[in-house]
Enzyme design. Sequence first.
Site, PDB file in Angstrom:
ATOM      1  N   GLU A 188     -37.833  -2.524 -45.906  1.00 25.76           N
ATOM      2  CA  GLU A 188     -38.826  -3.606 -45.869  1.00 25.76           C
ATOM      3  C   GLU A 188     -39.146  -4.154 -47.258  1.00 25.76           C
ATOM      4  O   GLU A 188     -39.971  -3.604 -47.982  1.00 25.76           O
ATOM      5  CB  GLU A 188     -40.125  -3.123 -45.200  1.00 25.76           C
ATOM      6  CG  GLU A 188     -41.193  -4.221 -45.152  1.00 25.76           C
ATOM      7  CD  GLU A 188     -42.494  -3.808 -44.473  1.00 25.76           C
ATOM      8  OE1 GLU A 188     -42.643  -2.636 -44.089  1.00 25.76           O
ATOM      9  OE2 GLU A 188     -43.374  -4.666 -44.331  1.00 25.76           O
TER      10      GLU A 188
ATOM     11  N   LYS B 171     -36.407  -5.395 -42.537  1.00 20.54           N
ATOM     12  CA  LYS B 171     -37.727  -5.910 -42.135  1.00 20.54           C
ATOM     13  C   LYS B 171     -38.262  -6.812 -43.239  1.00 20.54           C
ATOM     14  O   LYS B 171     -38.961  -6.356 -44.146  1.00 20.54           O
ATOM     15  CB  LYS B 171     -38.686  -4.734 -41.867  1.00 20.54           C
ATOM     16  CG  LYS B 171     -40.120  -5.161 -41.595  1.00 20.54           C
ATOM     17  CD  LYS B 171     -40.947  -4.053 -41.005  1.00 20.54           C
ATOM     18  CE  LYS B 171     -42.388  -4.492 -40.846  1.00 20.54           C
ATOM     19  NZ  LYS B 171     -43.179  -3.578 -40.024  1.00 20.54           N
TER      20      LYS B 171
END
Length: 337
Positions: A178, A220
Amino acid sequence: MSIQNELLATIQDLVQPGKGILAADESHPTIAKRFKAVGVESTEDKRREYRSLIFSTPGLGEFVSGVILFEETLGQNSLDNVSIPKLLESQGIVPGIKVDKGKKPLVHAPGDEITYGLDGLDDRLEIYKSQGARFAKWRAVYNISNTLPSRQAVEANAEVLARYAALCQAAGIVPIVEPEVLIDGDHSIERAAEVNEAVIAEVFSALRRHRVQLEAIILKPSMVTPGKECVKASPEQVAEATLRVFRRVVPAAVPGINFLSGGQTPEEATLNLSAMNSLGQQPWYLSFSYGRALQEPAQKAWAGELDNGSAVQTALLKRARLNGAATSGAYKEDMEG
Ligand code: 13P
């Protein structure tokens, strides 16, 4: 099962048409902020009550393939006294775990931040796995301005994300990678595109350097949007800008891109995802891994009262269902009513 088969089985369970990921891994300070917004004091009992309610939502597994948990929740039991990972499994949902230890200022780089938590991570992963976690999440955060993030921050966070991802795969745990470029500020959508492109390109360069198997990660990222203090872009503009960046820098070997919501309203996050999925087939499955955009209405409905349980579950299931529709571009605003 071999580590390799374990990783691919988890990818198969997470990346499923019509489904996405629920991020319910708020750290203690973050969940305290979310609870305060609905007039609730964050205590261990209240966190357990709320999370137990949302995870036992009937039918949640139809739209949610995985849930990211905070360490405390991984070891908790539901209100019915079932372990939380077991409860999720009974819903056909894969339990995951946030493994980073949060961010701090990056030394000698004013305004930039770096994420901590690599020390001892291999040992922690073994423990989390024995508790039922099959995937993990690590969040790197990039502040954006005319000059931020610095090259130093882009490289340092990429290196750390790659080392985390390699450790996860060695343990048979699928890493969610992420790199969050923040929405805060008055930057243009063009500036957001430029920063996201540089950040994600560097992340993949580091992943390759650390021999991370790209078929067994989930990315992400943020969507490419103008800053919060700038005029909003239309869902079509967001979709086009985001996909232009991703086609340049995300290898086709990556199975899934599950966006964070990053401060968008629940409706915006659904609209933007649906707009992306209306642009035709992409090399990767495009879905959600929302925290706020899935949970905000549920938290309002709850307001700290167990008696509101069925309203909580109705509110959560609605957002999950609408985002499920957005994964095929089928969401329309009139479905909100
Ligand atoms: P938001 O969707 O609220 O940004 O949360 C996603 C997340 O997991 C951030 O790390």
